[in-house]
Structure formats: structure tokens, C-alpha cells
Design an enzyme around this catalytic site. Structure first.
Site, mmCIF file in Angstrom:
data_model
loop_
_atom_site.group_PDB
_atom_site.id
_atom_site.type_symbol
_atom_site.label_atom_id
_atom_site.label_comp_id
_atom_site.label_asym_id
_atom_site.label_seq_id
_atom_site.Cartn_x
_atom_site.Cartn_y
_atom_site.Cartn_z
ATOM 1 N N PRO A 151 9.904 -29.972 59.339
ATOM 2 C CG PRO A 151 10.649 -29.771 57.154
ATOM 3 C CD PRO A 151 9.390 -29.893 57.966
ATOM 4 C CG ASN A 152 15.535 -28.841 59.348
ATOM 5 O OD1 ASN A 152 16.277 -29.786 59.608
ATOM 6 N ND2 ASN A 152 15.227 -28.498 58.108
ATOM 7 N NE ARG A 172 16.229 -24.303 61.262
ATOM 8 C CZ ARG A 172 15.062 -24.284 60.643
ATOM 9 N NH1 ARG A 172 13.956 -24.466 61.320
ATOM 10 N NH2 ARG A 172 14.999 -24.083 59.361
ATOM 11 C CE1 TYR A 211 13.261 -19.965 61.490
ATOM 12 C CE2 TYR A 211 15.533 -20.770 61.412
ATOM 13 C CZ TYR A 211 14.336 -20.475 60.774
ATOM 14 O OH TYR A 211 14.209 -20.675 59.424
ATOM 15 C CG ASN A 249 6.748 -23.499 61.585
ATOM 16 O OD1 ASN A 249 7.079 -23.540 60.397
ATOM 17 N ND2 ASN A 249 7.468 -22.864 62.489
ATOM 18 C CB ALA A 257 12.183 -26.043 54.214
ATOM 19 C CG HIS A 309 9.241 -21.934 51.520
ATOM 20 N ND1 HIS A 309 8.387 -20.888 51.819
ATOM 21 C CD2 HIS A 309 10.043 -22.089 52.620
ATOM 22 C CE1 HIS A 309 8.682 -20.423 53.040
ATOM 23 N NE2 HIS A 309 9.676 -21.138 53.545
ATOM 24 C CG ASP A 369 -2.907 -31.482 46.435
ATOM 25 O OD1 ASP A 369 -3.311 -30.322 46.199
ATOM 26 O OD2 ASP A 369 -2.354 -32.198 45.574
ATOM 27 C CD GLU A 388 1.890 -20.338 55.480
ATOM 28 O OE1 GLU A 388 0.929 -20.381 54.687
ATOM 29 O OE2 GLU A 388 3.019 -19.942 55.160
ATOM 30 C CG HIS A 425 6.189 -19.232 58.387
ATOM 31 N ND1 HIS A 425 6.702 -20.472 58.062
ATOM 32 C CD2 HIS A 425 5.175 -19.001 57.531
ATOM 33 C CE1 HIS A 425 6.025 -20.960 57.038
ATOM 34 N NE2 HIS A 425 5.090 -20.087 56.696
ATOM 35 C CB ILE A 426 9.544 -18.794 64.408
ATOM 36 C CG1 ILE A 426 8.836 -19.978 65.082
ATOM 37 C CG2 ILE A 426 10.376 -17.995 65.413
ATOM 38 C CD1 ILE A 426 9.769 -21.103 65.509
ATOM 39 C CB SER A 427 11.793 -16.205 60.655
ATOM 40 O OG SER A 427 11.439 -17.061 59.581
ATOM 41 N NE ARG A 431 14.814 -16.323 57.146
ATOM 42 C CZ ARG A 431 14.814 -17.595 57.584
ATOM 43 N NH1 ARG A 431 13.728 -18.088 58.150
ATOM 44 N NH2 ARG A 431 15.890 -18.332 57.447
ATOM 45 N NE ARG A 442 14.556 -18.855 54.406
ATOM 46 C CZ ARG A 442 14.928 -20.103 54.707
ATOM 47 N NH1 ARG A 442 14.006 -21.026 54.957
ATOM 48 N NH2 ARG A 442 16.197 -20.448 54.766
#
Ligand code: DQA
Length: 150
Positions: free
Chosen positions: A10-11, A18, A23, A79, A82, A85, A92, A103, A105-107, A112, A116
Site C-alpha cells: 500500500p501507498n 509521498r 522516501y 515491500n 505498512a 507492521h 502466513d 523483505e 524497505h526504502i527507509s 523511525r 515500524r
């Protein structure tokens, strides 16, 4: 030729506009082209996806597991945004589909907000990359192409 799936949650369709201070300025189209180049360098095909819907992400992980079992897919760079978390269902899905997932993550999520810091994806993943910006996608592709095993 095996495929590498890049799955964005999402997002991430909003990348570029954004919170650019977190990001960066790259759009999702920029990320796709970076991934296309990285896959080509490693002799893999690219399957690049984004969805704002948890169930669509679950279906993609199931499909990836089936393709991996058939020898057609090297793994997934995920990625989960959200949902990282919050989502036991994505955890599952990875386990249930026996799919190799990195996994991403850009950030640097650990630098943070405390909410997160926990990931439901990490215990089901073969590795985690966070905080290296969009170049993290290329590093994850290199790891999957190098045959990193679960
Ligand atoms: C993110 C980090 C998540 O905490 C956040 O919800 C995102 C993006 C990242 O790429 O840094 O949507 O996964």
C-alpha cells in the site's frame, strides 16, 4: 529463464510525491526500471506489481509459491509497506506458499516511529533490507539471483 517478482504494498504507488524527505524523489516507475535493469544483468525476467489491497498481495504470494515450486521463479522482493507492521495474514501467506521472500524497505524503519520496528514479514523472510533507498531493490534482486536459499 527464471523470474523474480517484485511485490509492492500500500501507498507505494505514491512514491515520488509521498513524503520525499523519507522516501526520496524516485517514482514507482523509476523503481520498476531499476528492477528491470537489475534482473536483466542477472539473467532473470521481472514481474513487477503493486497493490493497495492485502488480499491481492496474498494471492500474489500464493501464485509466486506455485511458480517457484515449478522452477519458474527465483523468489519475491516484498515491500509490504505498512502491512509489514500489521499483517499476520501476509506472514502466513509466505509460510503457507513456501516462497522465498526478501523483505525490503526504502527507509530505515528501525530509525523511525516505534510502531515500524516490528515486522510480521521478517520471521517468514530469508533476509531483510532496509534504509538503503530504492537501490535496496537491486541488492535484493542480486541476492535472489545468487540463489540465496530459505
Ligand atoms: C516502507 C516503510 C513502512 O513502514 C511504510 O509503512 C511504507 C514504506 C518503506 O519502504 O520504507 O509504506 O515499507
Amino acid at each position: 529463464m527464471q523470474t523474480i517478482m517484485i511485490l509492492n504494498g500500500p501507498n507505494l504507488n505514491l512514491l515520488g510525491k509521498r513524503e520525499p524527505g523519507i522516501y526520496g524523489a524516485h517514482t514507482l516507475a523509476d523503481v520498476e526500471s531499476l528492477c528491470r535493469d537489475a534482473c536483466a544483468r542477472h539473467g532473470h525476467a521481472l514481474d513487477f506489481r503493486q497493490s493497495n489491497h492485502e488480499g491481492v498481495l496474498i494471492d500474489a504470494l500464493h501464485e509466486a509459491g506455485t511458480r517457484q515450486a515449478a522452477g519458474l521463479l527465483a523468489g519475491v522482493v516484498f515491500n509490504a509497506g505498512a502491512y509489514t507492521h500489521t499483517s499476520v495474514a501476509l506472514h502466513d501467506a509466505i509460510k503457507g506458499a513456501s516462497v522465498r521472500v526478501i523483505e525490503l524497505h526504502i527507509s530505515n524503519v528501525h530509525a523511525r516511529e516505534p510502531f515500524r520496528h516490528h515486522s510480521f514479514i521478517a520471521p517468514a523472510a530469508i533476509g531483510v533490507i532496509a534504509g538503503l533507498g530504492v537501490q535496496g531493490y537491486a541488492l535484493a534482486i542480486a541476492a535472489l539471483a545468487g540463489g540465496k536459499e530459505a
